[in-house]
Motif scaffolding. Structure first.
Motif, PDB file in Angstrom:
ATOM      1  N   LEU A 135       0.820  -1.215   0.000  1.00 39.03           N
ATOM      2  CA  LEU A 135       0.000   0.000   0.000  1.00 39.03           C
ATOM      3  C   LEU A 135       0.852   1.263   0.000  1.00 39.03           C
ATOM      4  O   LEU A 135       0.327   2.383   0.090  1.00 39.03           O
ATOM      5  CB  LEU A 135      -0.907   0.008   1.224  1.00 39.03           C
ATOM      6  N   GLY A 136       2.176   1.101  -0.104  1.00 35.32           N
ATOM      7  CA  GLY A 136       3.069   2.243  -0.123  1.00 35.32           C
ATOM      8  C   GLY A 136       3.235   2.909   1.225  1.00 35.32           C
ATOM      9  O   GLY A 136       3.568   4.099   1.303  1.00 35.32           O
ATOM     10  N   LEU A 137       3.040   2.152   2.302  1.00 33.93           N
ATOM     11  CA  LEU A 137       3.167   2.700   3.648  1.00 33.93           C
ATOM     12  C   LEU A 137       4.489   2.249   4.265  1.00 33.93           C
ATOM     13  O   LEU A 137       5.036   1.210   3.914  1.00 33.93           O
ATOM     14  CB  LEU A 137       2.009   2.219   4.524  1.00 33.93           C
ATOM     15  N   LYS A 138       4.979   3.016   5.218  1.00 36.64           N
ATOM     16  CA  LYS A 138       6.238   2.683   5.872  1.00 36.64           C
ATOM     17  C   LYS A 138       6.086   1.463   6.769  1.00 36.64           C
ATOM     18  O   LYS A 138       5.071   1.295   7.454  1.00 36.64           O
ATOM     19  CB  LYS A 138       6.747   3.878   6.710  1.00 36.64           C
ATOM     20  N   GLU A 139       7.107   0.624   6.741  1.00 36.59           N
ATOM     21  CA  GLU A 139       7.088  -0.575   7.587  1.00 36.59           C
ATOM     22  C   GLU A 139       7.197  -0.193   9.057  1.00 36.59           C
ATOM     23  O   GLU A 139       7.814   0.803   9.393  1.00 36.59           O
ATOM     24  CB  GLU A 139       8.273  -1.486   7.194  1.00 36.59           C
TER      25      GLU A 139
END
Length: 222
Positions: free
Chosen positions: A218-222
């Protein structure tokens, strides 16, 4: 009209009727007009596709739900040995009360999930049966009866399609209880949903596919 002409006319009408019937029929499709079910090689039984099932939603009184037959579900593992569910047994199920339009009054409202969670008197019985479904033989204390789509992501509270006995992750200390890094992923997804950084439905689909890649997909930071 001669006999030969009469028979030719009858044959023409028969061919026309057969052609029309063949065009209007739905041979090979299900009653709802979907694609026929097939067990042919090449069809993917392990990769979820299409919309996530919708569950019955929160209940005023929960009842113990029937689980898959013993030994019919199989845990999968990622390359780094994180456990994943069997999508045939646990495809996930959403809470119909949680929609993009109701976020502020459901999952983004403090205390919402506490009010819809089934009691342990129900889930403990389901967990014991589901452990047999998945062939889990380790200490029950160390396994989590996990909502595939967590309540804070709009998962159904007690649909058996949304719950499974999740074995411990790598690094677990026996007897220490569940260690589930999936929880941290779910927290970040909920924050992203409520802040408008990601879409509810896309987050639900990502977590059902593979929780270990949900954030990155989803293009979110881990």
């Amino acid at each position: 009209m001669s006999n030969s002409a009469r028979w030719a006319a009858v044959a023409a009408v028969t061919v026309l009727a057969t052609t029309i019937a063949g065009c209007s029929g739905k041979t090979g499709s299900d009653p709802k007009g979907g694609s026929p079910k097939s067990g042919a090689p090449g069809s993917s039984a392990s990769a979820p596709s299409g919309p996530v099932p919708v569950g019955p939603g929160p209940q005023s009184a929960y009842t113990v739900q029937k689980q898959p037959d013993p030994g019919t579900c199989h845990v999968r593992y990622t390359a780094d040995k994180q456990p994943l569910l069997d999508p045939k047994c646990t495809p996930g199920a959403t809470n119909p009360k949680v929609t993009p339009q109701t976020l502020k009054t459901t999952i983004c409202q403090s205390g919402y999930t506490k009010g819809i969670r089934p009691p342990v008197s129900i889930t403990n019985r389901e967990k014991a049966t589901n452990a047999k479904s998945y062939g889990y033989t380790g200490p029950m204390h160390d396994a989590e009866y996990d909502h595939l789509i967590s309540l804070q992501l709009g998962g159904d509270p007690n649909d058996p399609r949304n719950l499974w006995v999740e074995p411990p992750s790598p690094g677990h200390k026996p007897g220490a209880g569940p260690n589930n890094p999936k929880d941290g992923v779910e927290n970040k997804l909920k924050t992203a949903i409520c802040s408008g950084k990601t879409d509810l439905v896309k987050a639900q689909q990502a977590i059902t596919h593979d929780w270990t890649t949900a954030l990155s997909s989803l293009g979110l930071k881990e």
